[in-house]
Design a protein around this motif. Structure first.
Motif, PDB file in Angstrom:
ATOM      1  N   ASP A 109       5.145   1.771  18.815  1.00  0.00           N
ATOM      2  CA  ASP A 109       5.467   3.005  19.535  1.00  0.00           C
ATOM      3  C   ASP A 109       4.343   4.031  19.372  1.00  0.00           C
ATOM      4  O   ASP A 109       3.585   3.986  18.403  1.00  0.00           O
ATOM      5  N   ASP A 110       4.267   4.944  20.321  1.00  0.00           N
ATOM      6  CA  ASP A 110       3.300   6.050  20.286  1.00  0.00           C
ATOM      7  C   ASP A 110       1.877   5.545  20.105  1.00  0.00           C
ATOM      8  O   ASP A 110       1.064   6.177  19.418  1.00  0.00           O
ATOM      9  N   PHE A 111       1.574   4.422  20.721  1.00  0.00           N
ATOM     10  CA  PHE A 111       0.259   3.819  20.527  1.00  0.00           C
ATOM     11  C   PHE A 111      -0.848   4.766  20.988  1.00  0.00           C
ATOM     12  O   PHE A 111      -0.775   5.369  22.056  1.00  0.00           O
ATOM     13  N   LEU A 117       3.009  -2.955  23.229  1.00  0.00           N
ATOM     14  CA  LEU A 117       2.480  -1.637  22.889  1.00  0.00           C
ATOM     15  C   LEU A 117       3.118  -0.615  23.796  1.00  0.00           C
ATOM     16  O   LEU A 117       3.293  -0.849  24.986  1.00  0.00           O
ATOM     17  N   LYS A 118       3.429   0.532  23.224  1.00  0.00           N
ATOM     18  CA  LYS A 118       3.991   1.598  24.026  1.00  0.00           C
ATOM     19  C   LYS A 118       3.011   2.760  24.056  1.00  0.00           C
ATOM     20  O   LYS A 118       2.756   3.394  23.025  1.00  0.00           O
ATOM     21  N   ILE A 119       2.447   3.013  25.221  1.00  0.00           N
ATOM     22  CA  ILE A 119       1.464   4.086  25.365  1.00  0.00           C
ATOM     23  C   ILE A 119       2.163   5.433  25.304  1.00  0.00           C
ATOM     24  O   ILE A 119       3.121   5.687  26.036  1.00  0.00           O
ATOM     25  N   ALA A 159       4.509   2.218  29.430  1.00  0.00           N
ATOM     26  CA  ALA A 159       4.057   3.610  29.412  1.00  0.00           C
ATOM     27  C   ALA A 159       5.281   4.505  29.363  1.00  0.00           C
ATOM     28  O   ALA A 159       6.230   4.308  30.126  1.00  0.00           O
ATOM     29  N   GLU A 160       5.277   5.480  28.451  1.00  0.00           N
ATOM     30  CA  GLU A 160       6.423   6.386  28.377  1.00  0.00           C
ATOM     31  C   GLU A 160       6.051   7.748  28.962  1.00  0.00           C
ATOM     32  O   GLU A 160       4.880   8.100  29.056  1.00  0.00           O
ATOM     33  N   GLY A 161       7.059   8.481  29.391  1.00  0.00           N
ATOM     34  CA  GLY A 161       6.831   9.834  29.902  1.00  0.00           C
ATOM     35  C   GLY A 161       6.299   9.898  31.322  1.00  0.00           C
ATOM     36  O   GLY A 161       5.607  10.849  31.685  1.00  0.00           O
TER      37      GLY A 161
HETATM   38 MG    MG Z   1       7.379   6.446  22.095  1.00  0.00          MG
END
Ligand code: MG
Ligand code: C2E
Ligand code: MG
Ligand code: MG
Length: 280
Positions: free
Chosen positions: A182-184, A202-204, A238-240
Motif C-alpha cells: 500500500d501507499d507505494f 502494488l498500490k500507487i 491506483a488509488e484516489g
Molecule cells: Mg493506500
C-alpha cells in the motif's frame, strides 16, 4: 541526513504528544469502550478493472460509529489504536467484518464469485506473530476462500525489518492470501527487496495520481512504477482517481485497477451492495 530528519520528526512528535497526551488517554479509553460496544465497522470502496470498468473488488476501510461524534474517520483513531496496541483487536474485528461481508455477498449475488476484499494491516498488527493464526482463523470462520483476501501492508512497514517481513509475508502467503504493498512510492523502498518479497500487487498512492496532471515528469514516474511492477509480475492499483482524465491516463499507462471517488466513495455495507447487483 536521514538520521537528522528522523530526529527532527521525533522532536515534533514529542511536542505534539505532550500537548495531546490528555486527548490520547481520552481516546484510548473511548476506544476500549467502543470495542466492547461494537461501534466499529468497515465501509467498502469499489475497485474496478481499468480496461472495462468491471468491478474487481472492494477495499474495507475502518469507520467508528460514535454515539456522540457520529462517523469518525480512521485518521483520527488508527494512530491512537496503533500507539496503545488496541489495533490488534480492532484490526482483527475489521478483518472479520470484511471477510464475513464478502462471504455473505458471494452466497447472495451470482456476480460476486470472483470479487476480492482488500484489508489494511497496520505496523503493529504486522509485527504480531499471532497475525498469521488470526488471519487463518478468520478465514475459516467466515468461509471466505483465502485467495479472495488481499492484505494491504504499507511499504514503510515492510521495509522496517526486511528479514522479519520476508518470513511473515511468506507465512501469510502460505495461507493462500494475496499481498499488496500500500501507499507505494511514499516511503523508503528498495526495489531489490520488492522482488524478494512474495507480494502480488502494488498500490500507487493517491498523491501520485493527484500530481499526474501537474506535469509530464509525474506521468513518467507512474509509467516507471507500472512497468517495473509488470516486469516483476505484479498487478498495479491506483488509488484516489477522481477525474475521467486521471482514469484515462492511468489506463493508457497500463495500470490494471483503479479506485477513487470517480467510481465511488467508501460505502456502508448495505449501500455497497448496489454494486453487486450490477456485477456480472
Ligand atoms: Mg493506500
Ligand atoms: P489507505 O489504505 O491508503 O486508503 C485509501 C484512503 O484514501 C481512504 O481514506 C479512502 O477513503 C481515500 N480515498 C479513496 N479514494 C479517494 C479519492 O478519490 N479522493 C480522496 N481524497 N481520497 C480517496 P480513509 O478511509 O480515511 O483511510 C485512511 C487510511 O487509514 C487508510 O489509507 C489506511 O492507511 C488507514 N486505515 C483505514 N482503515 C483501516 C483498517 O481497517 N486498519 C488499518 N490498520 N488501517 C486502516
Ligand atoms: Mg489501503
Ligand atoms: Mg494511501
Amino acid at each position: 541526513k536521514a538520521k537528522e530528519s528522523g530526529k527532527d520528526r521525533y522532536l515534533v512528535y514529542d511536542a505534539r504528544m505532550r500537548e495531546g497526551v490528555v486527548n490520547v488517554l481520552a481516546v484510548e479509553n473511548d476506544l476500549k469502550r467502543a470495542l466492547r460496544a461494537h461501534e466499529f465497522e468497515a465501509h467498502f470502496q469499489p475497485i474496478v478493472n481499468l480496461s472495462d470498468g468491471q468491478l474487481y473488488g472492494f477495499e474495507a476501510l475502518a469507520r467508528w460509529n460514535h454515539p456522540q461524534r457520529g462517523l469518525v474517520s480512521p485518521g483520527e483513531f488508527i494512530p491512537v489504536a496503533e500507539e496503545t496496541g488496541l489495533i490488534v483487536e480492532l484490526g482483527a474485528h475489521i478483518l472479520e467484518y470484511a471477510c464475513t461481508t464478502l462471504s455473505q455477498w458471494r452466497s447472495r449475488y451470482p456476480g460476486a464469485g470472483n470479487l476480492v476484499m482488500a484489508v489494511n494491516i497496520s505496523a503493529k498488527q504486522f509485527g504480531e506473530a499471532k497475525l498469521v493464526t488470526s488471519v487463518k482463523d478468520i478465514l475459516a470462520r467466515s468461509g471466505l476462500p483465502p485467495g479472495l483476501l488481499k492484505l494491504e501492508i504499507t511499504e514503510t512497514v515492510v521495509m522496517l525489518d526486511a528479514m522479519e517481513s520476508s518470513v511473515r509475508l511468506n507465512l501469510l502467503k502460505s495461507l493462500g492470501v494475496k499481498l499488496s504493498v500500500d501507499d507505494f512510492g511514499t516511503g523508503y523502498s528498495s526495489m531489490s527487496y520488492l522482488q524478494k518479497f512474495p507480494v502480488d500487487q502494488l498500490k500507487i498512492d493517491l498523491s501520485f495520481v493527484r500530481l499526474m496532471e501537474k506535469g509530464p515528469e509525474n506521468i513518467e514516474i507512474i509509467r516507471a512504477i507500472v512497468n517495473m511492477a509488470h516486469s516483476l509480475r505484479l498487478r498495479v492499483v491506483a488509488e484516489g482517481i477522481e477525474t475521467e482524465r486521471q482514469r484515462d491516463l492511468l489506463y493508457s499507462l497500463q495500470c490494471d485497477y483503479g479506485q477513487g471517488y470517480l467510481y465511488s466513495k467508501p460505502l456502508p455495507r448495505d449501500e455497497a451492495e448496489a454494486f453487486l447487483v450490477m456485477a456480472e
